[in-house]
Design a protein around this motif. Structure first.
Motif, PDB file in Angstrom:
ATOM      1  N   ASP A 185      -1.271  -5.301   5.949  1.00  0.00           N
ATOM      2  CA  ASP A 185      -0.691  -4.554   7.208  1.00  0.00           C
ATOM      3  C   ASP A 185       0.151  -4.400   7.584  1.00  0.00           C
ATOM      4  N   TRP A 186       1.388  -5.126   6.856  1.00  0.00           N
ATOM      5  CA  TRP A 186       2.649  -4.113   6.899  1.00  0.00           C
ATOM      6  C   TRP A 186       2.776  -3.605   5.935  1.00  0.00           C
ATOM      7  N   VAL A 187       2.029  -3.078   4.765  1.00  0.00           N
ATOM      8  CA  VAL A 187       2.514  -3.100   3.744  1.00  0.00           C
ATOM      9  C   VAL A 187       1.831  -1.853   3.315  1.00  0.00           C
ATOM     10  N   LYS A 188       0.384  -1.929   3.814  1.00  0.00           N
ATOM     11  CA  LYS A 188       0.223   0.155   5.212  1.00  0.00           C
ATOM     12  C   LYS A 188       1.338   0.345   5.450  1.00  0.00           C
ATOM     13  N   LEU A 189       2.144  -0.029   6.151  1.00  0.00           N
ATOM     14  CA  LEU A 189       3.210   0.996   6.805  1.00  0.00           C
ATOM     15  C   LEU A 189       4.396   1.500   5.430  1.00  0.00           C
ATOM     16  N   ALA A 190       4.598   0.830   5.246  1.00  0.00           N
ATOM     17  CA  ALA A 190       5.851   0.468   4.125  1.00  0.00           C
ATOM     18  C   ALA A 190       5.347   1.962   3.263  1.00  0.00           C
ATOM     19  N   LEU A 191       4.022   1.681   3.049  1.00  0.00           N
ATOM     20  CA  LEU A 191       4.011   2.322   1.734  1.00  0.00           C
ATOM     21  C   LEU A 191       3.671   4.270   1.364  1.00  0.00           C
ATOM     22  N   PRO A 192       3.692   4.122   2.514  1.00  0.00           N
ATOM     23  CA  PRO A 192       3.948   5.960   2.470  1.00  0.00           C
ATOM     24  C   PRO A 192       5.018   6.487   2.943  1.00  0.00           C
ATOM     25  N   HIS A 193       6.624   5.194   2.610  1.00  0.00           N
ATOM     26  CA  HIS A 193       7.760   5.766   2.728  1.00  0.00           C
ATOM     27  C   HIS A 193       8.700   6.079   1.080  1.00  0.00           C
ATOM     28  N   VAL A 194       7.273   5.506   0.212  1.00  0.00           N
ATOM     29  CA  VAL A 194       8.035   4.846  -1.433  1.00  0.00           C
ATOM     30  C   VAL A 194       7.040   5.912  -2.214  1.00  0.00           C
ATOM     31  N   THR A 195       7.695   5.942  -3.151  1.00  0.00           N
ATOM     32  CA  THR A 195       6.705   6.960  -4.180  1.00  0.00           C
ATOM     33  C   THR A 195       6.655   5.727  -5.331  1.00  0.00           C
ATOM     34  N   VAL A 196       7.439   4.189  -5.503  1.00  0.00           N
ATOM     35  CA  VAL A 196       6.634   3.427  -6.747  1.00  0.00           C
ATOM     36  C   VAL A 196       6.132   2.337  -6.489  1.00  0.00           C
ATOM     37  N   ALA A 197       4.840   1.981  -6.505  1.00  0.00           N
ATOM     38  CA  ALA A 197       4.733   0.509  -6.179  1.00  0.00           C
ATOM     39  C   ALA A 197       4.454   0.000  -7.395  1.00  0.00           C
ATOM     40  N   VAL A 198       4.652  -1.757  -7.311  1.00  0.00           N
ATOM     41  CA  VAL A 198       4.854  -2.151  -8.277  1.00  0.00           C
ATOM     42  C   VAL A 198       3.929  -3.135  -8.409  1.00  0.00           C
ATOM     43  N   GLY A 199       2.927  -3.922  -8.961  1.00  0.00           N
ATOM     44  CA  GLY A 199       2.779  -5.497  -8.644  1.00  0.00           C
ATOM     45  C   GLY A 199       1.617  -6.279 -10.017  1.00  0.00           C
ATOM     46  N   ASN A 200       1.676  -7.033  -9.984  1.00  0.00           N
ATOM     47  CA  ASN A 200      -0.049  -7.640 -10.512  1.00  0.00           C
ATOM     48  C   ASN A 200      -0.991  -7.768  -9.936  1.00  0.00           C
ATOM     49  N   ARG A 201      -1.715  -8.235 -10.629  1.00  0.00           N
ATOM     50  CA  ARG A 201      -3.433  -7.488 -10.031  1.00  0.00           C
ATOM     51  C   ARG A 201      -3.327  -8.816  -8.606  1.00  0.00           C
ATOM     52  N   GLU A 202      -3.341  -9.557  -8.508  1.00  0.00           N
ATOM     53  CA  GLU A 202      -3.106 -10.521  -6.455  1.00  0.00           C
ATOM     54  C   GLU A 202      -2.432  -9.460  -5.854  1.00  0.00           C
ATOM     55  N   GLU A 203      -1.148  -9.287  -6.582  1.00  0.00           N
ATOM     56  CA  GLU A 203      -0.398  -7.702  -5.215  1.00  0.00           C
ATOM     57  C   GLU A 203      -0.589  -7.102  -5.179  1.00  0.00           C
ATOM     58  N   CYS A 204      -1.116  -6.356  -5.504  1.00  0.00           N
ATOM     59  CA  CYS A 204      -2.060  -5.160  -5.648  1.00  0.00           C
ATOM     60  C   CYS A 204      -3.629  -5.007  -4.103  1.00  0.00           C
ATOM     61  N   GLU A 205      -4.048  -6.082  -4.637  1.00  0.00           N
ATOM     62  CA  GLU A 205      -4.840  -6.451  -4.456  1.00  0.00           C
ATOM     63  C   GLU A 205      -4.982  -6.821  -2.573  1.00  0.00           C
ATOM     64  N   VAL A 206      -3.600  -7.721  -2.160  1.00  0.00           N
ATOM     65  CA  VAL A 206      -3.231  -8.254  -1.130  1.00  0.00           C
ATOM     66  C   VAL A 206      -3.003  -6.660  -0.622  1.00  0.00           C
ATOM     67  N   ALA A 207      -2.505  -5.802  -1.066  1.00  0.00           N
ATOM     68  CA  ALA A 207      -1.891  -4.494  -1.150  1.00  0.00           C
ATOM     69  C   ALA A 207      -2.804  -3.696  -0.007  1.00  0.00           C
ATOM     70  N   VAL A 208      -3.856  -3.575  -0.973  1.00  0.00           N
ATOM     71  CA  VAL A 208      -4.906  -2.248  -1.213  1.00  0.00           C
ATOM     72  C   VAL A 208      -6.166  -2.618  -1.190  1.00  0.00           C
ATOM     73  N   GLY A 209      -6.730  -3.982  -0.840  1.00  0.00           N
ATOM     74  CA  GLY A 209      -7.710  -4.724  -1.353  1.00  0.00           C
ATOM     75  C   GLY A 209      -8.589  -4.559  -2.222  1.00  0.00           C
ATOM     76  N   ALA A 210      -9.703  -5.709  -2.784  1.00  0.00           N
ATOM     77  CA  ALA A 210     -10.057  -6.029  -4.163  1.00  0.00           C
ATOM     78  C   ALA A 210     -10.442  -4.658  -4.552  1.00  0.00           C
ATOM     79  N   HIS A 211      -9.777  -4.576  -6.421  1.00  0.00           N
ATOM     80  CA  HIS A 211     -10.779  -3.931  -6.858  1.00  0.00           C
ATOM     81  C   HIS A 211     -10.736  -4.146  -8.397  1.00  0.00           C
ATOM     82  N   ASP A 212     -12.227  -4.076  -8.802  1.00  0.00           N
ATOM     83  CA  ASP A 212     -12.832  -4.782 -10.148  1.00  0.00           C
ATOM     84  C   ASP A 212     -11.915  -3.896 -10.889  1.00  0.00           C
ATOM     85  N   ARG A 213     -11.418  -2.922 -10.923  1.00  0.00           N
ATOM     86  CA  ARG A 213     -10.422  -2.869 -12.028  1.00  0.00           C
ATOM     87  C   ARG A 213      -9.250  -2.360 -11.694  1.00  0.00           C
ATOM     88  N   PRO A 214      -8.083  -2.411 -12.181  1.00  0.00           N
ATOM     89  CA  PRO A 214      -6.860  -1.959 -11.805  1.00  0.00           C
ATOM     90  C   PRO A 214      -6.182  -1.184 -12.234  1.00  0.00           C
TER      91      PRO A 214
END
Length: 321
Positions: A185-214
């Motif tokens: 919920d909080w990452v969703k508020l932060a993402l529109p203000h950033v130009t680069v997002a970096v994380g591992n697969r688990e962190e990306c899942e937390v940020a934007v939901g589960a996805h089968d492929r990177p």
């Protein structure tokens, strides 16, 4: 901007903390290590953070200056101790962490009114982490800093030399959050203000939901507004997606000693490559190699490499020219 502390690492590998006989002390905290790594490449770096009013706080400041990182924006929380972090080392892929930063830590006590907004606006690259969103007042301070950057870059646009790059390290640590959904919920508020997002697969899942492929996770991050999405895949390498398309690069060879600092080394190298204006593939290969070098060492901050060391490591890659 964000976490800082003292890493207490065992000198014995492959045993639990109860059996460790000796420890070594290092500067720690993910964004702090990223600043150290960037400074190793000759970049001008500073950290917005806080320590306690104690000897470990003094150590943090001395260590930062020793690494060439400006400590002018390091504040002091009079009522909270500087946090320490212990780890156990079971190579190649098991490094349990024990954070001593409860009920909270000084770096989560950063307040919006304490921010140096001019420093935040003028930085060529501004790096923040998801951990900074886990508690107040750090949450409000982090969002205020991102909003200030966003307003500034909207006015000034991106200028030569990398100005206008804002990085969100997805850096999800479950012990700091009530749930993954709360973090999302909080990452969703932060993402529109950033130009680069970096994380591992688990962190990306937390940020934007589960996805089968990177690649799907990277597309979801792009859809959230970032210009460059970076998905780290450990032994499978790294995937990056920007306006020029998708890039995948394999991992650099390494005999892992301590994997905890690899992501921070990757981050510092990412900053260096972005500032240098390199093509995305070159940035990813360079950052992979930097991470591999640090994974092969016990320390994190002490092990951050120079550019020449990374270039030598790149020559070990199977597809090196």
């Amino acid at each position: 901007m964000g976490r800082v502390g003292v890493d207490i690492y065992p000198q014995q590998i492959g045993v639990g903390l109860e059996d460790v006989e000796t420890f070594a002390k290092f500067l720690g905290g993910s964004p702090t290590n990223v600043a150290v790594a960037a400074a190793r490449y000759g970049r001008s770096a500073a950290v917005i953070t806080k320590t306690g009013a104690d000897p470990f706080g003094t150590f943090v400041r001395k260590a930062l200056r020793g690494y060439g990182v400006d400590d002018a924006l390091v504040g002091t929380s009079e009522h909270l101790p500087t946090p320490v972090t212990f780890c156990e080392i079971f190579p190649p892929d098991d490094f349990p962490l024990y954070f001593y930063r409860f009920p909270t830590a000084p770096d989560l006590d950063i307040r919006p009114e304490e921010l140096d907004l001019e420093a935040i606006r003028s930085a060529a690259v501004f790096w923040v982490t998801v951990t900074g969103l886990c508690q107040e007042p750090s949450r409000s301070a982090t969002l205020a800093a991102l909003e200030e950057r966003s307003r500034f870059t909207a006015r000034e646009h991106r200028q030569e030399g990398g100005r206008g790059i804002t990085v969100l390290d997805l850096d999800y640590r479950p012990m700091f959050w009530d749930s993954p959904q709360a973090a999302r919920d909080w990452v969703k508020l932060a993402l529109p203000h950033v130009t680069v997002a970096v994380g591992n697969r688990e962190e990306c899942e937390v940020a934007v939901g589960a996805h089968d492929r990177p690649a799907d996770a990277a597309r979801a991050l792009r859809a959230a507004g970032v210009a460059l999405a970076v998905v780290k895949q450990g032994p499978k390498g790294v995937l990056a997606l920007d306006d020029s398309g998708q890039v995948e690069v394999p991992p650099a060879p390494v005999n892992v000693v301590n994997g905890l600092g690899a992501g921070d080394a990757f981050g510092g190298a990412l900053v260096h490559g972005l500032l240098a204006g390199w093509e995305t593939e070159r940035v990813m290969r360079f950052a992979n190699a930097a991470g591999a070098l640090v994974a092969g060492e016990l320390a994190c901050s002490d092990a951050m490499p120079t550019e020449s060391e990374v270039e030598r490591k790149l020559q070990e890659a199977p597809d090196a020219a």
